[in-house]
Design a protein around this motif. Structure first.
Motif, mmCIF file in Angstrom:
data_model
loop_
_atom_site.group_PDB
_atom_site.id
_atom_site.type_symbol
_atom_site.label_atom_id
_atom_site.label_comp_id
_atom_site.label_asym_id
_atom_site.label_seq_id
_atom_site.Cartn_x
_atom_site.Cartn_y
_atom_site.Cartn_z
ATOM 1 N N GLY A 197 7.788 9.063 8.409
ATOM 2 C CA GLY A 197 8.257 10.345 7.929
ATOM 3 C C GLY A 197 7.840 11.452 8.872
ATOM 4 O O GLY A 197 8.147 11.436 10.064
ATOM 5 N N TRP A 224 2.374 4.282 2.373
ATOM 6 C CA TRP A 224 2.605 5.642 2.861
ATOM 7 C C TRP A 224 3.522 6.464 1.956
ATOM 8 O O TRP A 224 3.283 7.665 1.754
ATOM 9 N N SER A 225 4.554 5.869 1.404
ATOM 10 C CA SER A 225 5.442 6.633 0.524
ATOM 11 C C SER A 225 4.687 7.142 -0.700
ATOM 12 O O SER A 225 5.006 8.215 -1.241
ATOM 13 N N GLU A 226 3.660 6.420 -1.137
ATOM 14 C CA GLU A 226 2.853 6.865 -2.266
ATOM 15 C C GLU A 226 1.948 8.035 -1.859
ATOM 16 O O GLU A 226 1.671 8.922 -2.678
ATOM 17 N N GLU A 228 2.856 10.324 0.324
ATOM 18 C CA GLU A 228 3.775 11.463 0.343
ATOM 19 C C GLU A 228 4.091 11.938 -1.069
ATOM 20 O O GLU A 228 4.171 13.148 -1.336
ATOM 21 N N SER A 229 4.279 10.995 -1.987
ATOM 22 C CA SER A 229 4.597 11.341 -3.370
ATOM 23 C C SER A 229 3.421 12.025 -4.058
ATOM 24 O O SER A 229 3.604 12.999 -4.806
#
Length: 409
Positions: A197, A224-226, A228-229
Motif C-alpha cells: 500500500g 498488513w491489511s489489518e 491499515e484497518s
C-alpha cells in the motif's frame, strides 16, 4: 437621527482587533549528514555540513559522551566542556566532524549496536545526538543522509526513503532541524523489500545470518491489511533489521524501523509475536508517560494477538486460550502503573484492553472499537493514564466501568 450619522456611531463603537501577524514564510537551508564506517577501529566518522541557506543557523548545542564521541573538528566556533557541546557555524559550507564508537553492549553483555569487518548495525540517533538548534525565523532544513562505505561493503539501508543510487531524504514533519534517527545497516548484507500500500517495507540482515527475510516479509504481508484497518495511515517506509548472537535476543523499535534477533520466532508458543508487537510501536508511536508505560506495551502486545487473529491466523478457541494464559500469568499484578512495564504487567494490561474493547463495542452497538481509541491516541503520541481514560470515555460517550479499577490508580 439620519442614516449616515447612525452608521458613523456604529463604526466608532466597533471593537478594535489587533492584526494577527502572518506566520513566517519557510526559509529552507541545505543540511547534509555523512556517515563513514571505519571497521578497523569500530568507529564512524560523522560529518554535519550546512549548504545553501546555512547562514540561517546560528548555533547548535548537544550533549556528548566522551567515552564514545572524540576527535571533533569544526569551522566556525566549537566548544565542548563536560560533555556539553556547542557549535556556532560560519554560514554556507560550515562543517562539524567527529568520530563515534559504534558497538555497544547492554548490561547482559549482548549488543544493541555492532560493527564487524563486514557490516555495521546501529541506530542513527545513537551516532548523531539530539540537537538543539538556534535558527533565524522561518528556517527549516532540507536534510539528506550520505554514506561513505569501506571497500567491499556494497549495500546499506535506513528507515528513510532514498533517492535511487543517492542519499536518503530526512524529513520529520515535527522538526525544523531534521536528524536521521532509527535503525541503519550497511556492509555485506541481503535485503528483501515489498511495497505494501502506502508503505515500503524492507527486511535486511548480514549475508549468512540466520534471519529468514522472506518468512519475515511474508508474515508482514499476512497482517498488513489489518494494520491499515486498525490504525489508518501507515509510515512511508519501515526497515526491519536482524542479526543473531551476540546481538540482544529480542526486538527493539524506533520511529521508522525495528531490530529483531534472527532466532526470535515470528510467533511465540503463547501465540504473541515480537515482530508484530514491535511493528505496532513503529506504526502508532504511542508512548506512555507519568508511570504509564502499560499503555504502549499493553497496546502493542494486545494487537500482536488481535491482528493475527483478525487476519485468520488463529481459531476462536486458540484466541480465547491465549487470553486465559495471560490471565494465569498475570494473576498477582495489583497495579499497572510503572515507568517500565514488565512482562506480567503487560499481560495484565492486555486483559484490561480486551475488556475495554468489548465495552466500547457494546456501548456503541459495534459502531466503534478499541481501534478508534488507538487512532485517537496516535494523535496525542505521549499519553498518561488519565488522558487514556478521558479519551476512552469520550469514545464511549460516558463513564467506563472497565477503567474504574484499582489497577490504574
Amino acid at each position: 437621527m439620519n442614516f449616515r450619522y447612525a452608521l458613523l456611531l456604529l463604526v466608532l463603537h466597533l471593537p478594535v482587533f489587533a492584526a494577527t501577524p502572518a506566520p513566517a514564510a519557510p526559509r529552507p537551508f541545505d543540511l547534509n549528514y555523512t556517515i563513514e564506517p571505519q571497521p578497523k577501529t569500530d568507529q564512524a566518522r560523522v560529518t554535519i555540513a550546512l549548504g545553501k541557506g546555512g547562514d540561517l543557523v546560528s548555533e547548535l548545542s548537544f550533549a556528548v559522551d566522551a567515552r564514545r564521541f572524540t576527535s571533533f573538528t569544526a569551522t566556525g566556533v566549537f566548544k565542548n566542556a563536560g560533555g556539553k557541546a556547542s557549535w556556532k557555524p560560519n554560514g554556507v559550507g560550515a562543517k562539524l566532524s567527529y568520530l563515534v564508537k559504534i558497538s555497544h553492549t547492554r548490561s547482559n553483555g549482548h549488543f544493541d549496536a555492532r560493527m564487524t569487518a563486514d557490516w555495521a548495525l546501529f541506530r542513527g540517533d545513537k551516532v548523531i545526538p539530539r540537537i538543539k538548534a538556534r535558527m533565524k525565523k522561518g528556517a527549516t532544513s532540507n536534510a539528506k543522509l550520505y554514506f561513505k562505505l569501506p571497500a567491499g561493503w556494497t549495500h546499506l539501508d535506513t528507515g528513510w526513503l532514498r533517492i535511487p543510487g543517492g542519499p536518503f531524504l530526512i524529513d520529520s514533519p515535527d522538526r525544523k532541524f531534521d536528524r536521521p534517527i532509527g535503525w541503519m545497516i550497511a556492509g555485506k548484507i541481503g535485503t528483501r523489500r515489498d511495497q505494501l500500500g502506502f508503505t515500503e517495507v524492507a527486511v535486511a540482515a548480514p549475508k549468512g545470518d540466520p534471519l529468514d527475510r522472506m518468512d519475515t516479509l511474508t508474515m508482514i504481508n499476512f497482517v498488513w491489511s489489518e494494520f491499515e484497518s486498525a490504525f489508518g495511515k501507515t509510515p512511508r517506509k519501515i526497515l526491519i533489521v536482524g542479526a543473531g548472537d551476540p546481538m540482544w535476543r529480542g526486538g527493539l523499535s524506533a520511529p521508522n524501523s525495528l531490530f529483531l534477533h534472527s532466532e526470535r520466532p515470528l510467533i511465540s508458543e503463547n501465540a504473541t509475536s515480537t515482530l508484530v508487537h514491535e511493528l505496532v510501536h513503529v506504526v502508532t508511536r504511542i508512548r506512555g508517560e507519568d508511570r504509564s508505560d502499560w499503555i504502549a506495551e499493553g497496546l502493542a502486545e494486545f494487537y500482536s494477538i488481535e491482528l493475527i487473529y483478525r487476519a485468520g491466523g488463529m481459531t476462536d478457541a486458540r484466541h480465547d486460550k491465549v487470553f486465559q494464559g495471560l490471565k494465569e500469568w498475570s494473576g498477582n499484578v495489583k497495579t499497572l502503573r510503572s515507568d517500565s512495564s514488565n512482562a506480567e504487567i503487560t499481560a495484565r494490561a492486555v486483559l484490561l484492553l480486551r475488556e475495554l474493547d468489548q465495552e466500547i463495542r457494546s456501548r456503541s452497538n459495534d459502531r466503534k472499537s478499541i481501534d478508534d481509541l488507538a487512532r485517537a491516541l496516535r494523535a496525542l503520541r505521549k499519553v498518561s493514564t488519565s488522558e487514556f481514560i478521558a479519551t476512552a470515555e469520550k469514545i464511549i460517550g460516558g463513564k467506563s466501568k472497565v477503567m474504574d479499577t484499582p489497577l490504574l490508580r
